[in-house]
Every structure is written in structure tokens, then in C-alpha cells.
Enzyme design. Structure first.
Site, PDB file in Angstrom:
ATOM      1  N   SER A  12      -7.910  34.033  20.846  1.00 57.47           N
ATOM      2  CA  SER A  12      -7.509  34.572  22.141  1.00 57.47           C
ATOM      3  C   SER A  12      -6.549  33.592  22.832  1.00 57.47           C
ATOM      4  CB  SER A  12      -8.748  34.870  22.993  1.00 57.47           C
ATOM      5  OG  SER A  12      -8.421  35.646  24.125  1.00 57.47           O
TER       6      SER A  12
ATOM      7  N   ASP B  57      -9.357  45.601  18.395  1.00 59.72           N
ATOM      8  CA  ASP B  57      -8.939  44.785  19.539  1.00 59.72           C
ATOM      9  C   ASP B  57      -7.949  45.561  20.400  1.00 59.72           C
ATOM     10  OD1 ASP B  57      -8.036  42.830  21.309  1.00 59.72           O
ATOM     11  OD2 ASP B  57      -7.880  41.276  19.775  1.00 59.72           O
TER      12      ASP B  57
ATOM     13  N   HIS C 244     -11.993  42.905  20.887  1.00 57.17           N
ATOM     14  CA  HIS C 244     -11.419  41.561  20.961  1.00 57.17           C
ATOM     15  C   HIS C 244     -12.474  40.473  20.791  1.00 57.17           C
ATOM     16  CE1 HIS C 244      -8.662  38.396  22.131  1.00 57.17           C
ATOM     17  NE2 HIS C 244      -9.505  38.001  23.076  1.00 57.17           N
TER      18      HIS C 244
END
Length: 402
Positions: A183, A349, A382
Site C-alpha cells: 500500500s 483490490d 486491498h
């Protein structure tokens, strides 16, 4: 997985119990940041001196909070840098306790015999510049004796990596055996490999894009607005306020918005459907849908461990992300990467979709999987990179064997 026993950032979506709701009774602090008067926990600190930002602003002194696991070899050639996500911190491994409000966010990945094997590797995890868990950020005290607050310099991903490079210098580490991030940490990891190619032997970019997109900036802008329009935000000057009189409503709302993008459509629908919380109808009888209760709980919990100004600083740093923003362009920037690279995307995601990882892989000279990313299948969206230890760990083992 029993999410109640895991870090708040690695918890699969689940129903909220009355006991959990009661655990948040009481007014939230004006800021949930770690303070100098709090227990240190497992933190260590490294000063990196005066620091200049891309904006031209500067700070007279910056300190990095970090934690380590494993032993650094005499040759200092077994060091691995692990970079956390937006609301993470240096506490990647270990129980919650004094100084650490949550348990480690990557306990299934880092440790003896695990994918990042601390019997072999020395693992360092710093809290990022602008954070609120010990590294210099908006909650740090300025020379005038007050918190920097909204005066804290505009911070970019490149600034954060520059600070991490100075942190590496402070540890005496000239080259990382690997830089690993997911991320926002993946944004920084990629920037490391572009900006300091000679200092990165292996690279793992997990669930991160090569640059922020209009869609991502749009979601972020609503979160920023939620905090700034909280009447208790006071332009970022709220640190002397009593419990319950800080911008906790805006911060909690921003967190609730973010959580929606962290989870997949199928996970939320499968877990909650249209179920009512506590059996009270939300259709005119004052109740809530279970998914609303889930978001409310985690939004409110977040205000106990994070700071509103820090959240603004870090989200704006994410918006700044573009590895080609020096004018060379994306392809030229990525061509500078010399590290053996693992690029991982998650099929569900919706925050950083796989097309971003495809763009990265297509321009890398030395990716493990060629010109395409390794895409894992996960129900969790995610946050799969924080939850799917076997899937993510298996790919990291490939990288560390390379």
C-alpha cells in the site's frame, strides 16, 4: 481468523458485539498519537538531524521511531527494510501492550522461519515521516514549545524515503538486502528503488501503484474534507483540548470512508448482507445495519490511536505519489530500478487495482515474473496483503530465495 485477537488493521470484516461497543465508552482524546509521556514499548529512536523537504521548507531536527527483529550481520549485508501502510507504524510484530495500542500488523510474515525469516534477516520497520507513533510529525513539539500541527511542512513520498535513507545511514546500513512495502509502504519501496537503486538489492511492491490516480485522489479528498470541516478541528490547533473536544468525529468519518475502499465488495456483501445490528430495525426504528455498526466501531476505535493532522499529512503524501514526477516520466524512472523485483497485485483490490501493478511490471528491467505482476486471489480486497499471510508470504519467499 478471530479478528478480535488481531491488529485493528488486519481484521477481516465481522459483526460487532455489544462488549466491543462498550469498550469504546468514554470520550476519545483530542489526539490518539503516541506521546513522550507514554510507555516506549518496543520503539527505538534515531535522530537524523535537520531535514529539508521538496517544498523548500525545513525542520531543525527529525527523529525516526523504529523497531527491529533479528541480528545485523558483521558485514551489515542482511538488513531488510519493511515499510508500513497509511495507518500502520513500527510495531509490525508483537502483542498490544504499554506503548502499543494494537498488536503487530504483519506477525504472520515476519519472524523465525516465516517468509521474512528473522533467523536470517535483520528487519527494520520505521514509522514514516509525518506519522504519529514516535517519528517526527504534526504532533511533535516545534521550537516554540507548541505542536507543529497544521504548520508541519507538506510532505511527499519522496520526502519520506529521503528520511528513511538518512535513517539507514544512522544505522550504518549502506545497502538493503530487500525493501518491502504494501500500500503506501509499497509507494515508498518503489521510490527507494528508483531514487536509490544502488542501495536496494531486492524489492517487493505489494498492492501499490506507480502514481496516484484521479479516482484515488477523489476518495482521499472527501476524507480530508471530513476532518477539516469538523467544527472541533480548529484549523489543526486542538492539542490542548479536553477529551471529547478534538476532531474525533471528522477523523472517525475519514476512517470509515477509507475502510470501504480497503475491503472488497464481495466480502462486505457476504459477511453483512442486509443484517440488522442487535436485531433493531434500521428502517425507522433507530437501529443500524450491521455494516454501519462495523464502520462506526472501527472509525471510533481509530480515534484512540491516530492523530487528525497526521492523517491529513499522510493522505496528502499519498496524493503526491508519482515515481516519474521529476520530469523523466514513468518509463524512464522505472528503468533505473536494478533490484530483483516482486510486484504483487490483489484481484479484488478496489483501492489500488491491478492495472497499477501491471503498469509497474511492464517497465521493470528485472521483475521476478517478467513484464506482468503476480496477482493473488483474495476475498479481502486491498487489505488482503495484511490478512492473507500464506499467499503473500509464499511470494515473498520466492523473492528472498532469488
Amino acid at each position: 481468523m478471530d479478528w478480535q485477537t488481531t491488529s485493528a488493521d488486519t481484521a477481516p470484516s465481522s459483526f460487532i458485539t455489544e462488549e466491543q461497543d462498550r469498550s469504546l465508552f468514554g470520550k476519545p482524546p483530542a489526539s490518539g498519537a503516541w506521546k513522550e509521556s507514554d510507555p516506549v514499548g518496543g520503539r527505538r529512536f534515531a535522530g537524523i538531524g535537520a531535514f529539508g523537504f521538496e517544498s523548500g521548507e525545513s525542520l531543525p531536527f527529525v527523529r525516526i521511531a523504529y523497531e527491529t527483529w533479528g541480528e545485523l550481520s558483521p558485514a551489515r549485508d542482511n538488513a531488510v527494510l519493511v515499510l508500513h501502510a497509511l495507518t500502520g507504524d513500527s510495531h509490525a510484530v508483537g502483542a498490544a501492550g504499554p506503548g502499543h495500542r494494537t498488536s503487530g500488523w504483519w506477525q504472520g510474515i515476519i519472524g523465525p522461519g516465516k517468509a521474512i525469516d528473522t533467523d536470517r534477516w535483520f528487519v527494520a520497520v520505521p514509522n514514516m515521516l509525518g506519522g504519529c507513533q514516535g517519528t517526527t510529525g504534526p504532533t511533535s513539539i516545534a521550537p516554540d514549545g507548541a505542536e507543529w500541527g497544521a504548520r508541519f511542512p507538506f510532505t511527499t513520498i519522496r520526502d519520506q524515503v529521503k528520511a528513511q535513507a538518512a535513517f539507514a545511514d544512522a544505522l550504518g546500513i549502506g545497502r538493503w538486502a530487500a525493501v518491502v512495502g504494501g500500500s503506501m509502504g509499497g509507494m515508498q519501496a518503489l521510490e527507494w528503488a528508483v531514487g536509490f537503486p544502488e542501495r536496494v538489492e531486492r524489492l517487493a511492491v505489494i498492492a501499490a501503484p506507480p502514481h496516484s490516480t484521479a479516482d484515488q485522489i477523489a476518495f482521499n479528498s472527501v476524507q480530508l474534507g471530513a476532518i477539516r470541516t469538523d467544527p472541533l478541528f480548529h484549523g489543526g490547533s486542538y492539542y490542548d483540548e479536553k477529551d471529547g473536544e478534538g476532531p474525533h468525529q471528522g477523523l472517525a468519518l475519514a476512517r470509515r470512508m477509507a475502510l470501504i475502499t480497503y475491503r472488497s465488495l464481495s466480502e462486505l456483501n457476504d459477511r453483512f448482507e442486509r443484517t440488522w445490528q442487535s436485531g433493531i430495525s434500521p428502517l425507522g426504528d433507530g437501529g443500524r445495519f450491521a455494516v454501519e455498526s462495523y464502520l462506526d466501531f472501527h472509525g471510533n476505535k481509530f480515534t484512540r490511536r491516530f492523530d487528525a493532522n497526521s492523517y491529513l499529512t499522510l493522505v496528502q503524501a499519498m496524493n503526491s505519489h508519482d515515481v516519474g514526477h521529476d520530469g523523466s516520466g514513468l518509463a524512464a524512472a522505472l528503468s533505473r530500478v536494478t533490484a530483483t523485483t516482486l510486484v504483487v497485485g490483489i484481484d479484488s483490490d478496489r483501492l489500488f487495482p491491478v492495472d497499477g501493478q501491471e503498469l509497474i511490471a511492464s517497465h521493470l528491467p528485472a521483475a521476478l515474473d517478467g513484464r506482468v505482476p503476480l496477482v493473488v486471489r483474495s476475498h479481502f480486497g486491498h487489505d488482503g496483503f495484511l490478512i492473507e499471510d500464506d499467499l503473500i508470504g509464499g511470494q515473498l519467499r520466492r523473492l528472498f530465495a532469488a
